[in-house]
Motif scaffolding. Structure first.
Motif, PDB file in Angstrom:
ATOM      1  N   VAL A 143    -107.403 -81.542  14.511  1.00  0.00           N
ATOM      2  CA  VAL A 143    -106.792 -80.253  14.205  1.00  0.00           C
ATOM      3  C   VAL A 143    -107.011 -79.247  15.328  1.00  0.00           C
ATOM      4  CG1 VAL A 143    -106.954 -78.236  12.688  1.00  0.00           C
ATOM      5  CG2 VAL A 143    -106.900 -80.537  11.710  1.00  0.00           C
ATOM      6  N   ASP A 144    -105.936 -78.579  15.694  1.00  0.00           N
ATOM      7  CA  ASP A 144    -105.988 -77.396  16.545  1.00  0.00           C
ATOM      8  C   ASP A 144    -105.987 -76.198  15.599  1.00  0.00           C
ATOM      9  OD1 ASP A 144    -105.499 -75.163  18.086  1.00  0.00           O
ATOM     10  OD2 ASP A 144    -103.845 -76.049  19.220  1.00  0.00           O
ATOM     11  N   TRP A 145    -107.125 -75.540  15.467  1.00  0.00           N
ATOM     12  CA  TRP A 145    -107.263 -74.494  14.453  1.00  0.00           C
ATOM     13  C   TRP A 145    -106.425 -73.263  14.742  1.00  0.00           C
ATOM     14  CZ3 TRP A 145    -108.614 -76.022   9.989  1.00  0.00           C
ATOM     15  CH2 TRP A 145    -109.538 -77.049   9.825  1.00  0.00           C
ATOM     16  N   THR A 146    -105.907 -73.112  15.968  1.00  0.00           N
ATOM     17  CA  THR A 146    -105.008 -71.979  16.231  1.00  0.00           C
ATOM     18  C   THR A 146    -103.672 -72.158  15.516  1.00  0.00           C
ATOM     19  OG1 THR A 146    -104.081 -72.944  18.257  1.00  0.00           O
ATOM     20  CG2 THR A 146    -106.064 -71.582  18.477  1.00  0.00           C
ATOM     21  N   LEU A 147    -103.405 -73.368  15.007  1.00  0.00           N
ATOM     22  CA  LEU A 147    -102.210 -73.583  14.188  1.00  0.00           C
ATOM     23  C   LEU A 147    -102.462 -73.265  12.714  1.00  0.00           C
ATOM     24  CD1 LEU A 147    -100.975 -76.947  15.749  1.00  0.00           C
ATOM     25  CD2 LEU A 147     -99.817 -74.733  15.895  1.00  0.00           C
ATOM     26  N   PHE A 148    -103.709 -72.944  12.387  1.00  0.00           N
ATOM     27  CA  PHE A 148    -104.081 -72.691  10.986  1.00  0.00           C
ATOM     28  C   PHE A 148    -104.630 -71.288  10.744  1.00  0.00           C
ATOM     29  CE2 PHE A 148    -103.722 -77.199  11.218  1.00  0.00           C
ATOM     30  CZ  PHE A 148    -103.400 -77.634   9.956  1.00  0.00           C
ATOM     31  N   PHE A 149    -105.178 -70.673  11.774  1.00  0.00           N
ATOM     32  CA  PHE A 149    -105.710 -69.315  11.669  1.00  0.00           C
ATOM     33  C   PHE A 149    -105.165 -68.485  12.833  1.00  0.00           C
ATOM     34  CE2 PHE A 149    -108.880 -71.964   9.561  1.00  0.00           C
ATOM     35  CZ  PHE A 149    -109.082 -71.279   8.377  1.00  0.00           C
ATOM     36  N   ASP A 150    -104.810 -67.248  12.569  1.00  0.00           N
ATOM     37  CA  ASP A 150    -104.296 -66.371  13.615  1.00  0.00           C
ATOM     38  C   ASP A 150    -105.411 -66.032  14.592  1.00  0.00           C
ATOM     39  OD1 ASP A 150    -101.709 -66.253  12.483  1.00  0.00           O
ATOM     40  OD2 ASP A 150    -102.395 -64.746  11.044  1.00  0.00           O
ATOM     41  N   ALA A 151    -105.201 -66.330  15.854  1.00  0.00           N
ATOM     42  CA  ALA A 151    -106.204 -66.094  16.883  1.00  0.00           C
ATOM     43  C   ALA A 151    -105.585 -65.302  18.024  1.00  0.00           C
ATOM     44  CB  ALA A 151    -106.746 -67.426  17.410  1.00  0.00           C
ATOM     45  N   PRO A 152    -106.323 -64.338  18.571  1.00  0.00           N
ATOM     46  CA  PRO A 152    -105.797 -63.569  19.708  1.00  0.00           C
ATOM     47  C   PRO A 152    -105.406 -64.481  20.861  1.00  0.00           C
ATOM     48  CG  PRO A 152    -107.812 -62.577  18.843  1.00  0.00           C
ATOM     49  CD  PRO A 152    -107.671 -63.904  18.169  1.00  0.00           C
ATOM     50  N   GLY A 153    -104.251 -64.200  21.449  1.00  0.00           N
ATOM     51  CA  GLY A 153    -103.799 -64.979  22.586  1.00  0.00           C
ATOM     52  C   GLY A 153    -103.077 -66.256  22.244  1.00  0.00           C
ATOM     53  N   SER A 154    -102.959 -66.562  20.944  1.00  0.00           N
ATOM     54  CA  SER A 154    -102.251 -67.772  20.515  1.00  0.00           C
ATOM     55  C   SER A 154    -101.045 -67.379  19.672  1.00  0.00           C
ATOM     56  CB  SER A 154    -103.173 -68.678  19.679  1.00  0.00           C
ATOM     57  OG  SER A 154    -104.262 -69.133  20.450  1.00  0.00           O
ATOM     58  N   PRO A 155    -100.009 -68.220  19.659  1.00  0.00           N
ATOM     59  CA  PRO A 155     -98.878 -67.933  18.771  1.00  0.00           C
ATOM     60  C   PRO A 155     -99.346 -67.878  17.321  1.00  0.00           C
ATOM     61  CG  PRO A 155     -98.357 -69.688  20.333  1.00  0.00           C
ATOM     62  CD  PRO A 155     -99.823 -69.425  20.461  1.00  0.00           C
ATOM     63  N   GLY A 156     -98.588 -67.223  16.478  1.00  0.00           N
ATOM     64  CA  GLY A 156     -98.966 -67.115  15.079  1.00  0.00           C
ATOM     65  C   GLY A 156     -99.142 -68.472  14.429  1.00  0.00           C
TER      66      GLY A 156
END
Length: 450
Positions: free
Chosen positions: A291-304
């Motif tokens: 899992v890439d957690w930026t696909l599950f939680f909103d993180a600064p610098g990452s797409p929604g």
């Protein structure tokens, strides 16, 4: 070789060890009613099965995820919510029409103390920890999975955290966060025999801070959370030892079943897949399922991030048709539906109707048209679990819990934290949170990539 000081504090003892008088006895953790004077809801079981089975009102079918079906909530929060559930509740009784609630026992402690992570600690369950550094958790090969035995069975304090690959990888991330905190603690003047306890305490405070400042506000609304934190609980008021209310465990906190999407994109290289059968756990996690957690939680610098499904009273097909690996062999076919199981469990423990709880907490009850069961010929009051789902849809558009569900969940979680004498609410003022859950997950991901 590093070593830790043996700890016999209760936060490192599982309820299974209460038979032995170690340090001081730990009373059996129980369930009880939050509103014991409200009459139990009763309906024919055939109605409950018709409501929850495949093709019933609770089945949203095979329709793909769409902007209309999704909420504003990031897709990872229901997974975190499941992790929290496994930390504080474990009713191992069989599904039945009528349960003796006085005999129910909770295999977890009624505290947000990461019992599902730490178990009995490095003294009581040394197989969870590294042999040469028992202050740190043992990880799987290359740190890419939870530790497993030769047959691929996860070596965890709570085996439910291997039921699917999303929750097992969140568990893995939490192991890594603890290990990172251990490294940080060792940079301070802390004696080596106190490193584990210091790191575990700070990990619990970080976890509780996330519950109070991220998870609950997103789920129930900041104003309700602020009110309960500032004024205390109105309805969850255990006189002696904390307990888990059945209205919470078997109704309100099962809201997350409704938030599971049809499919999830796990990483930037993968195609979206459903939780079941594609992400079924109880087996090693392959590299392509990491899992890439930026696909599950909103993180600064990452797409929604992906969004969770709306809380609207309907569950995706993979939960309406659970695999046998999750349910076991069922003599009643409808028990493969999580909705049927939720409805059956609520009636089995004698929960009141949603409308009666709404009246008790001072919320305006939903109308029959808003509940929407007239189409199946039902004109009575509503099972509490289903009412809470419909209330979320009617009152918030499915983005958050409504006044009944939000009140129960917020009071119980805040109440458990407040009644824990060593919780974050009693932390020294010099303690500071390490940031958001997304930030912590990003930190351990960056560390693993180096």
């Amino acid at each position: 070789m590093n070593s830790t000081r043996p700890s016999l504090r209760t936060h490192c003892l599982s309820p299974a060890r209460t038979r032995r008088p170690i340090d001081r006895p730990v009373g059996p953790a129980t369930y009880a009613r939050m509103f014991p004077d409200l009459e139990s809801f009763q309906a024919d079981e055939a109605f409950l099965h018709a409501l929850g089975r495949s093709g019933g009102v609770c089945d949203c079918g095979d329709v793909a995820d769409s902007p209309e079906s999704l909420s504003s909530t990031a897709a990872g929060w229901p997974i975190f919510g499941q992790f929290v559930a496994h930390d504080i509740t474990a009713d191992r009784s069989a599904l039945q029409s009528r349960a003796d609630t006085a005999a129910l026992r909770n295999a977890r402690t009624p505290r947000l103390d990461l019992d599902c992570l730490y178990g009995d600690g490095p003294v009581g369950q040394p197989f969870l920890f590294q042999r040469d550094d028992p202050a740190k958790f043992l990880l799987g090969a290359d740190g890419a999975d939870v530790p497993r035995n030769a047959e691929g069975i996860a070596i965890l304090s709570d085996p439910r955290n291997d039921s699917h690959m999303l929750v097992s990888q969140l568990h893995l991330a939490m192991l890594k966060v603890h290990n990172a905190i251990v490294d940080d603690v060792r940079q301070r003047p802390v004696p080596e025999d106190q490193v584990f306890e210091t790191a575990a305490r700070e990990m619990r405070w970080q976890y509780q801070s996330i519950v109070l400042h991220e998870f609950l506000p997103a789920l129930a609304g900041q104003s309700l959370v602020d009110q309960v934190v500032d004024e205390g609980t109105r309805f969850f008021r255990p006189e002696d030892q904390p307990f888990i209310p059945l209205e919470f465990a078997d109704a309100a906190y099962r809201y997350g079943h409704c938030q599971i999407r049809h499919k999830y994109q796990l990483n930037r290289q993968s195609e979206p897949v459903p939780v079941f059968p594609d992400l079924l756990g109880f087996r090693p996690v392959p590299r392509e399922r990491m899992v890439d957690w930026t696909l599950f939680f909103d993180a600064p610098g990452s797409p929604g991030a992906q969004r969770a499904k709306k809380i609207d009273g309907r569950l995706v097909r993979s939960l309406i048709q659970l695999p046998v690996a999750i349910t076991g062999e069922c003599t009643i076919e409808d028990y493969h539906s999580l909705a049927v199981r939720d409805l059956q469990r609520g009636q089995g423990v004698g929960l009141p109707s949603g409308e009666s709880v709404a009246r008790r907490v001072g919320a305006k009850p939903l109308t029959p048209d808003e509940v929407g069961l007239g189409s199946v010929g039902w004109n009575g009051e509503t099972p509490l679990w289903y009412y809470i789902l419909r209330e979320a849809d009617v009152r918030t558009g499915g983005d958050q819990l409504g006044p009944v569900g939000g009140r129960i969940v917020t009071e119980v979680l805040v109440g458990l934290i407040d009644r824990d004498p060593v919780s974050v609410r009693s932390a020294d003022r010099s303690w500071q949170s390490r940031g958001t859950l997304a930030g912590l997950l990003g930190l351990v991901a960056a560390t693993a990539a180096r």
